[in-house]
Design a protein around this motif. Sequence first.
Motif, PDB file in Angstrom:
ATOM      1  N   ASN A   1      39.758 -53.887  37.618  1.00 40.60           N
ATOM      2  CA  ASN A   1      40.294 -52.698  38.312  1.00 40.60           C
ATOM      3  C   ASN A   1      40.287 -51.465  37.409  1.00 40.60           C
ATOM      4  O   ASN A   1      41.219 -50.655  37.413  1.00 40.60           O
ATOM      5  CB  ASN A   1      41.703 -52.966  38.839  1.00 40.60           C
ATOM      6  N   GLY A   2      39.217 -51.338  36.629  1.00 43.81           N
ATOM      7  CA  GLY A   2      39.032 -50.164  35.775  1.00 43.81           C
ATOM      8  C   GLY A   2      39.617 -50.281  34.392  1.00 43.81           C
ATOM      9  O   GLY A   2      39.347 -49.435  33.529  1.00 43.81           O
TER      10      GLY A   2
ATOM     11  N   VAL B   1      48.215 -60.250  32.837  1.00 41.33           N
ATOM     12  CA  VAL B   1      47.469 -59.186  32.174  1.00 41.33           C
ATOM     13  C   VAL B   1      47.703 -57.877  32.907  1.00 41.33           C
ATOM     14  O   VAL B   1      47.695 -57.833  34.143  1.00 41.33           O
ATOM     15  CB  VAL B   1      45.953 -59.518  32.173  1.00 41.33           C
ATOM     16  N   ALA B   2      47.927 -56.790  32.148  1.00 40.43           N
ATOM     17  CA  ALA B   2      48.080 -55.465  32.742  1.00 40.43           C
ATOM     18  C   ALA B   2      46.721 -54.938  33.159  1.00 40.43           C
ATOM     19  O   ALA B   2      45.790 -54.909  32.354  1.00 40.43           O
ATOM     20  CB  ALA B   2      48.732 -54.510  31.742  1.00 40.43           C
ATOM     21  N   VAL B   3      46.582 -54.526  34.417  1.00 38.55           N
ATOM     22  CA  VAL B   3      45.298 -54.059  34.932  1.00 38.55           C
ATOM     23  C   VAL B   3      45.422 -52.682  35.580  1.00 38.55           C
ATOM     24  O   VAL B   3      44.623 -52.310  36.424  1.00 38.55           O
ATOM     25  CB  VAL B   3      44.696 -55.054  35.946  1.00 38.55           C
ATOM     26  N   GLY B   4      46.369 -51.918  35.199  1.00 40.40           N
ATOM     27  CA  GLY B   4      46.538 -50.587  35.768  1.00 40.40           C
ATOM     28  C   GLY B   4      47.968 -50.126  35.569  1.00 40.40           C
ATOM     29  O   GLY B   4      48.757 -50.769  34.877  1.00 40.40           O
TER      30      GLY B   4
ATOM     31  N   GLU C   1      50.707 -52.506  37.099  1.00 48.34           N
ATOM     32  CA  GLU C   1      50.215 -53.700  37.790  1.00 48.34           C
ATOM     33  C   GLU C   1      49.856 -54.785  36.796  1.00 48.34           C
ATOM     34  O   GLU C   1      49.316 -54.520  35.721  1.00 48.34           O
ATOM     35  CB  GLU C   1      48.987 -53.366  38.639  1.00 48.34           C
ATOM     36  N   GLU C   2      50.152 -56.012  37.173  1.00 48.32           N
ATOM     37  CA  GLU C   2      49.791 -57.175  36.375  1.00 48.32           C
ATOM     38  C   GLU C   2      49.086 -58.197  37.255  1.00 48.32           C
ATOM     39  O   GLU C   2      49.278 -58.239  38.464  1.00 48.32           O
ATOM     40  CB  GLU C   2      51.027 -57.810  35.742  1.00 48.32           C
TER      41      GLU C   2
ATOM     42  N   GLY D   1      40.787 -57.349  47.035  1.00 46.29           N
ATOM     43  CA  GLY D   1      40.619 -55.933  46.716  1.00 46.29           C
ATOM     44  C   GLY D   1      40.358 -55.661  45.251  1.00 46.29           C
ATOM     45  O   GLY D   1      39.963 -54.541  44.899  1.00 46.29           O
ATOM     46  N   ASP D   2      40.562 -56.641  44.387  1.00 47.25           N
ATOM     47  CA  ASP D   2      40.298 -56.457  42.959  1.00 47.25           C
ATOM     48  C   ASP D   2      38.794 -56.328  42.714  1.00 47.25           C
ATOM     49  O   ASP D   2      37.976 -56.977  43.385  1.00 47.25           O
ATOM     50  CB  ASP D   2      40.825 -57.627  42.139  1.00 47.25           C
TER      51      ASP D   2
END
Length: 407
Positions: free
Chosen positions: A299-300, A362-365, A368-369, A376-377
């Motif tokens: 997610n970036g 894991v932090a993905v934004g 968000e974890e 949608g990921d």
Amino acid sequence: MTATSWVEGADDGPFGLDHLPYGVFSTAKDPAARIGVRIGDQVLDLRALATGTFFLPWIRPAFHEHALNGFMAMGPPAWRLVRHQLTELLSDRRHQDQSATLLTPVAKARMHLPFHVADYVDFYASEEHATNLGRLFRPDSDPLLPNWKHLPVGYHGRAGTVVPSGTPIVRPRGQRKSKDAPVEFGPSARLDIETEVGFVVGVGSELGTPVSPDDFAEHVFGAVLVNDWSARDIQAWEYVPLGPFLGKSFATTIAHWVTPLDALAGAKTAAPLQDPEPLAYLQEAARFGYDLRMSVRWNGTEVARPPFAGMYWTPAQMLAHMTVNGASLRTGDLFASGTVSGPEPDQRGSFLELTWGGRDPVAVGEGEERQFLEDGDTVVIGATARSVNGGEIGLGEVSGTILPAVI
């Protein structure tokens, strides 16, 4: 002196003259799929180039096909000749005016699967990945099974579910079983990735004739990045005693662009020492791997940087092992490395390892974890490597977005 291209911006990016990867594309004006080579942010139309006298007559028919298989089957002499000709064409300004009309911006090209996949084999070649999974699944035992350092462990996948980058991935369904619960059927709740490098066979071999690891470059056309999507809960229930099946076969994504082996010459590096010494058919006269620096974005957010240089089993050994029983190679065969993981926590190439089985999100934004993939990921895998002239090339990225299961 290093050659420079007359294509604007090509020398400053990952797709310069040192790279020249091949792909298959179409456009809104011409929907027929055709072969192209990437230079900078442009695609050079090789079908159009082959209508003239630029290529030798025996090579031209391959570029009128809708996939790379015909060209790949021609072997190293043709691959090197065409690469030399394309380098001259894209660097000599005498060709600029005429050749510029054959360029299409990548942004306006629709990309397709670059070759027809004949067979697909996936290996398990990273010692760190195999060790991590052993510690997760067998915490009271040796993490590596007795055979692991004697042969490159692998399994056959589904060639028909290999898809090009950008193809949406529908969440798979299957049987699952928690520790003390009954067997149930439903969408995977532990959907994962595997960050891999794949190798594409150009020249086949005869049934019954093993291929030596020293003949790797005589058979393998190039490399592609791979995401071998994995449903860990389905896989955990089904894989004993025969190994992965439905937990893996629903989709495997490859890049749009195939990087020729010659473009990776500058990335060759000494492969790790093997102990015990492998059997004779796996021994290499010049043992090497490729120093590819990989990146995984969720997610970036970059969550991992797996190093391909540390793979215990080399691509040449994988090729030798999968043919030692006499199995033949076919043009378009794809074999992949298995998950690439390094010794550090931020070098793990699967989310199963990265979150340690879901224990460590894991932090993905922003705020968000994640433990595993949610609908949608989006995951994007990239890699860079040293070029033959000391610069840097970037392999074609692999991306995919998760869609909800079909109920």
